[in-house]
Design a protein around this motif. Sequence first.
Motif, PDB file in Angstrom:
ATOM      1  N   LYS A  22      -2.657   3.759   2.156  1.00 20.53           N
ATOM      2  CA  LYS A  22      -2.721   4.120   3.464  1.00 20.53           C
ATOM      3  C   LYS A  22      -3.231   5.495   3.526  1.00 20.53           C
ATOM      4  O   LYS A  22      -3.612   6.004   4.409  1.00 20.53           O
ATOM      5  N   ASP A  23      -3.344   6.352   2.322  1.00 15.43           N
ATOM      6  CA  ASP A  23      -3.725   7.623   2.608  1.00 15.43           C
ATOM      7  C   ASP A  23      -4.795   7.737   1.521  1.00 15.43           C
ATOM      8  O   ASP A  23      -4.804   7.818   0.149  1.00 15.43           O
ATOM      9  N   ASN A  24      -6.133   7.858   2.011  1.00 18.15           N
ATOM     10  CA  ASN A  24      -7.376   7.818   1.229  1.00 18.15           C
ATOM     11  C   ASN A  24      -7.329   9.300   0.338  1.00 18.15           C
ATOM     12  O   ASN A  24      -8.230   9.340  -0.486  1.00 18.15           O
ATOM     13  N   SER A  25      -6.542  10.329   0.679  1.00 18.70           N
ATOM     14  CA  SER A  25      -6.658  11.434  -0.003  1.00 18.70           C
ATOM     15  C   SER A  25      -6.085  11.254  -1.716  1.00 18.70           C
ATOM     16  O   SER A  25      -6.283  11.978  -2.705  1.00 18.70           O
ATOM     17  N   ILE A  26      -5.736  10.115  -1.981  1.00 21.13           N
ATOM     18  CA  ILE A  26      -5.113   9.601  -3.123  1.00 21.13           C
ATOM     19  C   ILE A  26      -6.493   9.493  -4.293  1.00 21.13           C
ATOM     20  O   ILE A  26      -6.336   9.936  -5.245  1.00 21.13           O
ATOM     21  N   PHE A  27      -7.355   9.140  -3.633  1.00 19.34           N
ATOM     22  CA  PHE A  27      -8.884   9.012  -4.428  1.00 19.34           C
ATOM     23  C   PHE A  27      -9.111  10.420  -4.990  1.00 19.34           C
ATOM     24  O   PHE A  27      -9.464  10.599  -6.145  1.00 19.34           O
ATOM     25  N   MET A  28      -9.058  11.500  -3.981  1.00 20.79           N
ATOM     26  CA  MET A  28      -9.551  12.706  -4.427  1.00 20.79           C
ATOM     27  C   MET A  28      -8.750  13.205  -5.423  1.00 20.79           C
ATOM     28  O   MET A  28      -9.074  14.018  -6.681  1.00 20.79           O
ATOM     29  N   ASN A  62      -3.315   3.191 -14.976  1.00 14.06           N
ATOM     30  CA  ASN A  62      -2.936   1.762 -14.981  1.00 14.06           C
ATOM     31  C   ASN A  62      -2.622   1.258 -13.480  1.00 14.06           C
ATOM     32  O   ASN A  62      -2.878   0.275 -13.383  1.00 14.06           O
ATOM     33  N   ILE A  63      -1.718   2.143 -12.905  1.00 14.35           N
ATOM     34  CA  ILE A  63      -1.224   1.618 -11.654  1.00 14.35           C
ATOM     35  C   ILE A  63      -2.358   1.442 -10.520  1.00 14.35           C
ATOM     36  O   ILE A  63      -2.308   0.680  -9.681  1.00 14.35           O
ATOM     37  N   PHE A  64      -3.270   2.431 -10.579  1.00 16.60           N
ATOM     38  CA  PHE A  64      -4.150   2.294  -9.794  1.00 16.60           C
ATOM     39  C   PHE A  64      -5.124   1.118 -10.029  1.00 16.60           C
ATOM     40  O   PHE A  64      -5.628   0.361  -9.141  1.00 16.60           O
ATOM     41  N   LYS A  65      -5.400   0.731 -11.266  1.00 19.02           N
ATOM     42  CA  LYS A  65      -6.162  -0.573 -11.719  1.00 19.02           C
ATOM     43  C   LYS A  65      -5.509  -1.802 -10.983  1.00 19.02           C
ATOM     44  O   LYS A  65      -6.145  -2.580 -10.715  1.00 19.02           O
ATOM     45  N   GLU A  66      -4.087  -1.613 -11.326  1.00 20.92           N
ATOM     46  CA  GLU A  66      -3.478  -2.862 -10.701  1.00 20.92           C
ATOM     47  C   GLU A  66      -3.418  -2.821  -9.333  1.00 20.92           C
ATOM     48  O   GLU A  66      -3.914  -3.936  -8.554  1.00 20.92           O
ATOM     49  N   MET A  67      -3.508  -1.895  -8.552  1.00 22.56           N
ATOM     50  CA  MET A  67      -3.661  -1.864  -6.904  1.00 22.56           C
ATOM     51  C   MET A  67      -4.900  -2.239  -6.847  1.00 22.56           C
ATOM     52  O   MET A  67      -5.183  -3.170  -5.888  1.00 22.56           O
ATOM     53  N   VAL A  68      -6.230  -1.809  -7.283  1.00 22.70           N
ATOM     54  CA  VAL A  68      -7.256  -2.229  -7.057  1.00 22.70           C
ATOM     55  C   VAL A  68      -7.581  -3.830  -7.540  1.00 22.70           C
ATOM     56  O   VAL A  68      -8.389  -4.617  -6.855  1.00 22.70           O
ATOM     57  N   GLY A  69      -7.034  -4.204  -8.511  1.00 21.36           N
ATOM     58  CA  GLY A  69      -7.044  -5.579  -8.980  1.00 21.36           C
ATOM     59  C   GLY A  69      -6.348  -6.539  -7.612  1.00 21.36           C
ATOM     60  O   GLY A  69      -6.872  -7.775  -7.814  1.00 21.36           O
ATOM     61  N   ALA A  91       0.819  -1.358  -0.079  1.00 21.76           N
ATOM     62  CA  ALA A  91      -0.148   0.053  -0.082  1.00 21.76           C
ATOM     63  C   ALA A  91       0.776   1.182   0.091  1.00 21.76           C
ATOM     64  O   ALA A  91       0.535   2.317  -0.664  1.00 21.76           O
ATOM     65  N   PHE A  92       2.140   1.116   0.654  1.00 24.97           N
ATOM     66  CA  PHE A  92       2.838   2.320   0.663  1.00 24.97           C
ATOM     67  C   PHE A  92       3.635   2.454  -0.624  1.00 24.97           C
ATOM     68  O   PHE A  92       3.542   3.643  -0.984  1.00 24.97           O
ATOM     69  N   THR A  93       3.684   1.592  -1.225  1.00 28.53           N
ATOM     70  CA  THR A  93       4.300   1.898  -2.721  1.00 28.53           C
ATOM     71  C   THR A  93       3.500   2.519  -3.594  1.00 28.53           C
ATOM     72  O   THR A  93       3.867   3.359  -4.218  1.00 28.53           O
ATOM     73  N   TYR A  94       2.162   1.889  -3.589  1.00 30.74           N
ATOM     74  CA  TYR A  94       1.188   2.777  -4.490  1.00 30.74           C
ATOM     75  C   TYR A  94       0.981   4.142  -3.841  1.00 30.74           C
ATOM     76  O   TYR A  94       0.730   5.053  -4.904  1.00 30.74           O
ATOM     77  N   SER A  95       0.891   4.299  -2.558  1.00 26.47           N
ATOM     78  CA  SER A  95       0.562   5.690  -2.150  1.00 26.47           C
ATOM     79  C   SER A  95       1.521   6.653  -2.380  1.00 26.47           C
ATOM     80  O   SER A  95       1.480   7.767  -2.368  1.00 26.47           O
ATOM     81  N   THR A  96       3.068   6.028  -2.725  1.00 28.14           N
ATOM     82  CA  THR A  96       4.039   6.905  -3.158  1.00 28.14           C
ATOM     83  C   THR A  96       3.849   7.186  -4.522  1.00 28.14           C
ATOM     84  O   THR A  96       3.954   8.430  -4.689  1.00 28.14           O
ATOM     85  N   LEU A  97       3.676   6.293  -5.391  1.00 29.43           N
ATOM     86  CA  LEU A  97       3.812   6.675  -6.800  1.00 29.43           C
ATOM     87  C   LEU A  97       2.577   7.315  -7.300  1.00 29.43           C
ATOM     88  O   LEU A  97       2.855   8.090  -8.125  1.00 29.43           O
ATOM     89  N   ILE A  98       1.413   6.954  -7.094  1.00 31.63           N
ATOM     90  CA  ILE A  98       0.208   7.645  -7.757  1.00 31.63           C
ATOM     91  C   ILE A  98       0.249   9.101  -7.484  1.00 31.63           C
ATOM     92  O   ILE A  98       0.001   9.747  -8.458  1.00 31.63           O
ATOM     93  N   PRO A  99       0.415   9.372  -6.381  1.00 32.13           N
ATOM     94  CA  PRO A  99       0.250  10.788  -6.289  1.00 32.13           C
ATOM     95  C   PRO A  99       1.330  11.676  -6.986  1.00 32.13           C
ATOM     96  O   PRO A  99       0.973  12.830  -7.668  1.00 32.13           O
ATOM     97  N   GLY A 100       2.413  11.089  -7.204  1.00 32.58           N
ATOM     98  CA  GLY A 100       3.554  11.770  -8.059  1.00 32.58           C
ATOM     99  C   GLY A 100       3.141  11.796  -9.569  1.00 32.58           C
ATOM    100  O   GLY A 100       3.367  12.831 -10.270  1.00 32.58           O
ATOM    101  N   LEU A 101       2.469  10.932  -9.993  1.00 32.68           N
ATOM    102  CA  LEU A 101       2.138  10.879 -11.291  1.00 32.68           C
ATOM    103  C   LEU A 101       0.841  11.798 -11.366  1.00 32.68           C
ATOM    104  O   LEU A 101       0.726  12.440 -12.433  1.00 32.68           O
ATOM    105  N   CYS A 102      -0.091  11.959 -10.523  1.00 34.64           N
ATOM    106  CA  CYS A 102      -1.000  12.917 -10.677  1.00 34.64           C
ATOM    107  C   CYS A 102      -0.575  14.211 -10.696  1.00 34.64           C
ATOM    108  O   CYS A 102      -0.903  15.286 -11.371  1.00 34.64           O
TER     109      CYS A 102
END
Length: 766
Positions: free
Chosen positions: A402-408, A389-396, A368-379
């Motif tokens: 860990k940080d729900n602000s990623i969704f917003m 694509n990375i978000f779909k992998e995480m959901v899959g 979860a920390f890995t995804y929470s690190t990479l996705i905000p940077g790409l946004c």
Amino acid sequence: MAYISASKPSHFKPRVYSELSRFSNPFSRKSLYFFCSSSSPEPPIDTSLTSSNSTPNPNSDATISPFPDVPESPKVEERANRRIPGGKHRNQETLENIICRMMAKRAWTTRLQNSIRKLVPKFEHELVYSVLHKARNAENALQFFRWVERAGLFQHNLATHLKIIEILGRASKLNHARCILLDMPKKGVEWNEDFFILLIDSYGKAGIVQESVKLFQIMEELGVERTIKSYDSLFRVIMRRGRYMMAKRYFNKMLSENIMPTRQTYNAMIWGFFLSLKVETANRFFEDMKTREISPDVVTYNIMINGYYRVKKMEEAEKFFVEMKGRNIEPNVISYTTMIKGYVSVGQLDDGLKLFEEMKSFGIEPNAFTYSTLIPGLCDAERMSEAHNIFKEMVGRYVAPKDNSIFMRLISGQCKAGDLDAAADVLKSMTRLSIPTDAGHYGVVIENFCKAGVYDRAVKLLDKLIEKEIILNDKSTLESSSYNPVIMYLCNNGQTEKAETLFRQLMKKGLPDPIAFNNLIRGHSTEGTPDSAFEILKIMVKRHVPSEGSAYKLLIESYLKKGEPADAKTAFDSMIEQGHLPDSSLYRSLMESLFEDERVQTASRVMKTMVEKGVKENMDLVAKILEALLMRGHVEEALGRIELLMHSGCAPDFDSLLSILCEKGKTIAALKLLDFGLERDCNVDSSNYDKVLDALLSAGKTLNAYSILSKIMEKGGVTDKSSCEGLIKSLNEEGNTKQADILSRMMVGGNKTIGSKKGKKQASMA
């Protein structure tokens, strides 16, 4: 654990406890979260510190018992449910659970103590330990611990003492824990190092560093041997609070006592130095570690990488990452996540993505920390396709960040990029990951659906939002402006009621948005429900929300269409109070409706407001209202309105009004109107003088006719001679000879007699 029937406690046989099983080591160390802050998620660094000098097997989860002579933890045995006639089974509950439930629901009194004693024939170690372990709160555990001892029911040993100190430390009841620890020798229970370590850690977690240091010093005074375990515990406590100078002093003291540091000791020290931004000192300890032939492990390298990333020295972090691989130490998910976070922080997203793919190629699953690190940077870099694509992998993989602000950030980024389908998918994915969606998430998507003209999808999301009452359950701060586009759409398309349902939920969250208020008024007014619109208007006035004149106009017109001019007048008054200026057409519509509803005086008040506001149109309607007032006997009100009109430069047609009043036989109204005109020197046609006089004579009001004629002649007005002669004749017939004589002499003397003082006095006396 043996079971007891909740329905028949008296049928228990004497309880036979099984041999106590292995008691897990309470001093196994948790991971060091170096440089972690509570506000931002950090990858947990696996820096488990063992308490022995030897290097533990990293693949082994087994721990060593600190009490070889005492069973370590109670072993729970389950007894098969007793068969009850009829094939039914009663729910059974363990004895310790019953005691814990009783303590949680009842006050700790002598009655409760007696109830427990009736349940338990003999308090054995396994039962006492289990009750302490399963107690609902620390207070219950402490009361039970003291009671069984003071009542002579049980003699506490090392295991139960250690358990209660652990419970009290976790609940921050540190004074109680300290007293129990220091009283142990009085009970014949000897200390060992582990008790003090547990309390040192508890004081450290509570932020009371000085007490941790005092306990460490007391150990020497009390003759408790301090090993590397005690020092490691102390280092973690004082380093967590940034006391790196104190840590260095105790480190030197440890060496002077010939206690050799271990890998875990160096890990704690290096972590603490990086925490205090003492990079050079941390590096020096790292080199000293290798000098002592203590090989760094993956935890050590993770600490070094994270420390250099924190000070934005990614080249140094890369060096340690490469060195770790060169030593055949396999990086773990924490190593990769830390490096990825470092690359993201300095804007090297491509390098971060390469490491992300590399770790997966080595079979290391991102967490979860890995995804929470990479996705905000790409946004932040607006690389939404890769982020999706990375978000779909995480959901899959069903991994929740860990940080729900990623969704917003994902929703906002996808909407900004114009990919509304991807933004809607984020909402669905949150449901799949059991992440609660809030009104803010829906608001952004709904707003952007409206901007794109996809109103049907926006309304579907809105239905779900209203149905689940997401707004009411939302604890975050909302922006009501996000919902304005869909509220406007609903109000413009005959669905104002649904828009109001949404808006009332927003109001309960304290969001009085002026735009939405006015849209609701327009919507209800257009749909022919002005009462609902007026209720919204009342809320606006009460909350001092600014209104719009166009919304008021629609509301008034809606009332007029329904044939409710009185309610329209109420809304009109509110419009004026709120500082809005109606146009001439609105004045006309309202006055016409009131006039037709025979509310002449109310129409007169609207007319008064119109004239005061400087609106000079609709004079034809003004004349009708004045005529109606005079005809109905509201003469004083009519004269007041006429005076206001004259001051505004809009004098009415006196001749027309006098003529109509005379024709309708309203002689008193005509008299007062003519008198009003004479006093203010208004232009009145002489023929109307005769009409008024003739009307008064016809009505037998000779004295009133004499009075007004005197004023006419005094003002130099001209009347028909026949009218005067007729008046003289009537006065004589009625016995008013004096007035007839005066009038005759006035006619003979002409202007000279009328202008003399004597003539004026006689006219006044008459």
